[in-house]
Design an enzyme around this catalytic site. Structure first.
Site, mmCIF file in Angstrom:
data_model
loop_
_atom_site.group_PDB
_atom_site.id
_atom_site.type_symbol
_atom_site.label_atom_id
_atom_site.label_comp_id
_atom_site.label_asym_id
_atom_site.label_seq_id
_atom_site.Cartn_x
_atom_site.Cartn_y
_atom_site.Cartn_z
ATOM 1 N N TYR A 169 -26.193 9.420 9.221
ATOM 2 C CA TYR A 169 -26.645 10.600 8.481
ATOM 3 C C TYR A 169 -25.774 10.797 7.250
ATOM 4 C CZ TYR A 169 -29.087 15.074 8.158
ATOM 5 O OH TYR A 169 -29.897 16.119 7.771
ATOM 6 N N TYR A 204 -34.574 13.054 1.526
ATOM 7 C CA TYR A 204 -33.935 13.940 2.496
ATOM 8 C C TYR A 204 -35.033 14.584 3.322
ATOM 9 C CZ TYR A 204 -31.377 18.044 4.236
ATOM 10 O OH TYR A 204 -30.825 19.022 5.018
#
Ligand SMILES: [Zn+2]
Lengths: 316, 391
Positions: free
Chosen positions: B294, B344
């Site tokens: 991440y 994103y």
């Protein structure tokens, strides 16, 4: 995205064809209209309003400002919307597909000759180009380019104009942005949410005291506040007033986003208090250059709004 | 404590919308587009869906998605809290539901107009209700510490201080992500690699984070279809087994601001996820062929590498400097470009890339990738999965 492809295909069928019914100016080129336009634009060139000055400049009489080219044939304002002959089917295709937003992005004019009092302007708008779907800052949309051909009563060209509009899907964010812009400049500084568990902390700060929660059973200090001691599970607690001495455990210098009441770049510290707990607060009166982790700091308070205090630190 | 039903559930379809800055349509429409695309890829009729999982931050209720796709009987629905920390957990929910026989086809989804309708990076405004959750922000927002970047930056500064990492070390993460995005046509930054010099020259957002340390803000949706591994064998895609899936919240856990732990340079919640994933799978760091870590902000990739044992404590910077995140490195990372480069979508696009890596269909394929690690949001209660190729 076959819908989008289909839309472009249908819109492009108009390319090269008139966008709307050709129109003739309602009024010939005339001094009152020129005066109003020059007043609005702040154009004081006398050749547009004073016959003597115009003749001195080599004209036969007054001439219209060239940039008024498209003014003469503009559709009148109709409260109920445009008449059917004034509408452009190519743009309505986009309206129907949800691209209801419109903004002019380019205007280019060419002039063949000056227009004189009494000239009657005729106009034909032709669809020149329809773009593929584009992602723009305003939203997803298509650019539609129109070419306006202007002629006189004799059918001779007097000028032309390239006019490009973006037909876009109005993003929902626009409404939100408009609302934000309508908020008065004096946005209140963000307030903490005060609960049963943390009211003592914020009340203490109002009184210029930094209070740390202390378990009444085992004496463990804790911050941020909570109802139960994580060490012994006691619900009983008291407070200890911080000495105000501490060291910088970490820090950041904020550039974006910004709060109106604070000064940027803004230094924010994570301070380890002498008592052993850490708190976040701003640094007063020091540049980031002087900062380093481990540096000693001392507690102070700052009034960000009348009656609204926050703890802050100075280099010790 | 490794009762996880290893390899019993499989990912059989992935779907996504385009990734953009302005989708021009509702989040719900993005959700149903991605969900039906994933089902179509799997070859499963939407009417068969009986489970849906998403994030609490998703604005598209399960029932809205369900009735729009023409669902009939929804037997299992759940949502995971804590922002991007939820990226892996819906898969855990799905795997548990499927292996327990509670649901047959579970779709995990995340759909958002994060860029065009609201922006996480614009600063947090506390809700007026005094709750434990809103009270939390009171210790930061009035001081101007009000964006996810700023919350990460505080820990990043301390990490630099303790371990000798530099802004360039963070930048190397961004550079490799953008390099991978440059050859991924789905990526917003397709064909737009950056150099370390550009990273260093990019403006400050919150020191020590430059603009190019921060992920994009995006509109888009991703959906993942999970069913039993047994059924997966008869479907059209190569099954991707959910070998391990775990959640984690650890000592004095806070939402982005776990500043009160003794050591704020570690991601102890991710260490907890790592320990569970390895225990469930029987694998070790050496067995992981590629990773999707991440990357909302580049600094937190470093402690993740340490949490999973790819590098020793404080040594992630060296691991990165040696080029190990590159396609030919020890741990090819964020082969889709990450959230720094592709989009994103709160980590769900990373799960989709993990699936492609195991299938062998990534545009930056790692040859022979059999075990791929995918992690969720860092600095928050988090999750992770190990995706695996059937033997
Ligand atoms: Zn106690």
């Amino acid at each position: 995205m076959s819908d989008a492809t289909d839309l472009v295909t249908r819109a492009r069928a108009f390319v090269g064809k008139p966008a709307a019914t050709p129109v003739a100016a309602r009024d010939p080129v005339n001094l009152p209209a020129i005066r109003r336009w020059c007043d609005a634009m702040g154009d004081r060139n006398p050749v547009y309003q004073d016959a003597a000055a115009a003749r001195a400049a080599g004209f036969d009489g007054i001439v219209a400002p060239p940039a008024m080219l498209d003014v003469w044939t503009m559709s009148p304002f109709r409260p109920g919307g445009r008449a059917s002959t004034e509408r452009m089917q190519v743009l309505e295709l986009f309206d129907a597909a949800g691209f209801t937003g419109v903004v002019a992005t380019n205007v280019e004019q060419d002039y063949d000759r000056y227009l004189h009092e009494g000239d009657r302007v005729h106009c034909t708008a032709i669809v020149e180009d329809v773009s593929e779907e584009k992602r723009t800052a305003l939203g997803v949309g298509h650019f539609v380019t129109l070419r306006y051909e202007f002629t006189d009563d004799a059918g001779d060209a007097v000028g032309r104009m390239l006019f490009r509009v973006l037909k876009f899907r109005p993003p929902l964010a626009q409404a939100a942005t408009a609302q934000a812009a309508a908020v008065p400049k004096s946005i209140p500084h963000p307030r903490p949410a005060v609960t049963h568990d943390n009211a003592f902390f914020w009340e203490g700060i109002k009184a210029r005291r930094l209070l740390v929660q202390c378990c009444a059973a085992c004496g463990r200090l804790r911050h941020p506040p909570g109802p139960m001691c994580p060490q012994c599970r006691s619900l009983e607690w008291r407070t200890v007033e911080a000495s105000g001495r501490g060291t910088i455990h970490s820090f950041v210098v904020m550039h974006q986003p910004r709060l109106p009441a604070l000064h940027y770049p803004l230094t924010i510290l994570l301070v380890e208090l002498a008592e052993g707990v850490r708190v976040v607060a701003n640094l007063l009166e020091a540049g980031a250059q002087q900062l380093q982790i481990g540096r000693a700091v001392a507690l102070d308070f700052v009034e960000v709004e009348p009656g609204y205090l926050l703890p802050a630190f100075r280099l010790a | 404590m490794s009762g996880f039903p290893r390899d019993q559930a499989a990912i059989v379809g992935i779907g996504a919308t385009e990734f953009s800055k302005n989708s021009g349509r509702s989040e719900l429409r993005l959700a149903v587009e991605a969900v039906t695309a994933a089902l179509a890829e799997a070859g499963i009729d939407p009417a068969e869906v009986d489970g849906l999982c998403t994030y609490t931050m998703d604005n598209n209720p399960e029932i809205e998605v369900f009735r729009n796709i023409g669902g009939r009987e929804l037997r299992f629905f759940s949502r995971i809290h804590y922002g991007g920390g939820a990226a892996g957990a819906p898969l855990q929910q799905a795997a548990l539901a499927v292996s327990a026989g509670i649901a047959g086809v579970v779709v995990c989804y995340r759909a958002m107009n994060e860029r065009s309708q609201y922006r996480f990076g614009s600063g947090y405004t506390p809700p007026p209700l005094p709750t434990a959750e809103s009270a939390h922000y009171g210790y930061y927002v009035p001081f101007g510490l009000m964006s996810p970047a700023s919350w990460v930056a505080m820990a990043a500064r301390r990490y630099m201080h303790e371990h000798g990492a530099t802004s360039e070390d963070f930048g190397r993460v961004s550079v490799v992500c953008r390099k991978h995005a440059a050859s991924n046509p789905r990526a917003w930054f397709y064909q737009q690699p950056i150099t370390l010099e550009q990273h260093q020259a990019s403006r400050w957002i919150v020191e020590p984070l430059h603009l190019l340390d921060c992920c994009q803000e995006s509109d888009g949706a991703v959906a993942i279809v999970v069913t039993s591994s047994q059924r997966a064998r008869s479907l059209r895609q190569t099954p991707v087994l959910i070998r391990a899936a775990a959640q984690g919240a650890a000592d004095d856990q806070q939402m982005m601001t776990s500043y009160y732990r003794r050591d704020i340079t570690r991601l102890t919640e991710m260490e907890l996820v790592a320990a569970q994933l390895y225990a469930q799978s029987g694998l070790a760091a050496a067995d992981i062929d590629a990773a999707i870590l991440y990357d909302h902000f580049s600094p937190f990739v470093l402690p993740q590498l340490e949490a999973f044992g790819f590098a020793g404590r404080g040594q992630a910077k060296d691991f990165i400097r040696e080029g190990n995140l590159e396609l030919n490195g020890r741990l090819p990372t964020n082969t889709h470009g990450g959230q720094l480069g592709e989009a994103y979508i709160h980590g769900m696009n990373g799960v989709a890339e993990g699936v492609r890596l195991v299938r062998g269909t990534s545009c930056n394929q790692v040859p022979g990738a059999a075990n791929v690690l995918v992690t969720a949001g860092t600095g928050v209660p988090t999750s992770g999965v190990i995706l695996a190729r059937p033997e």
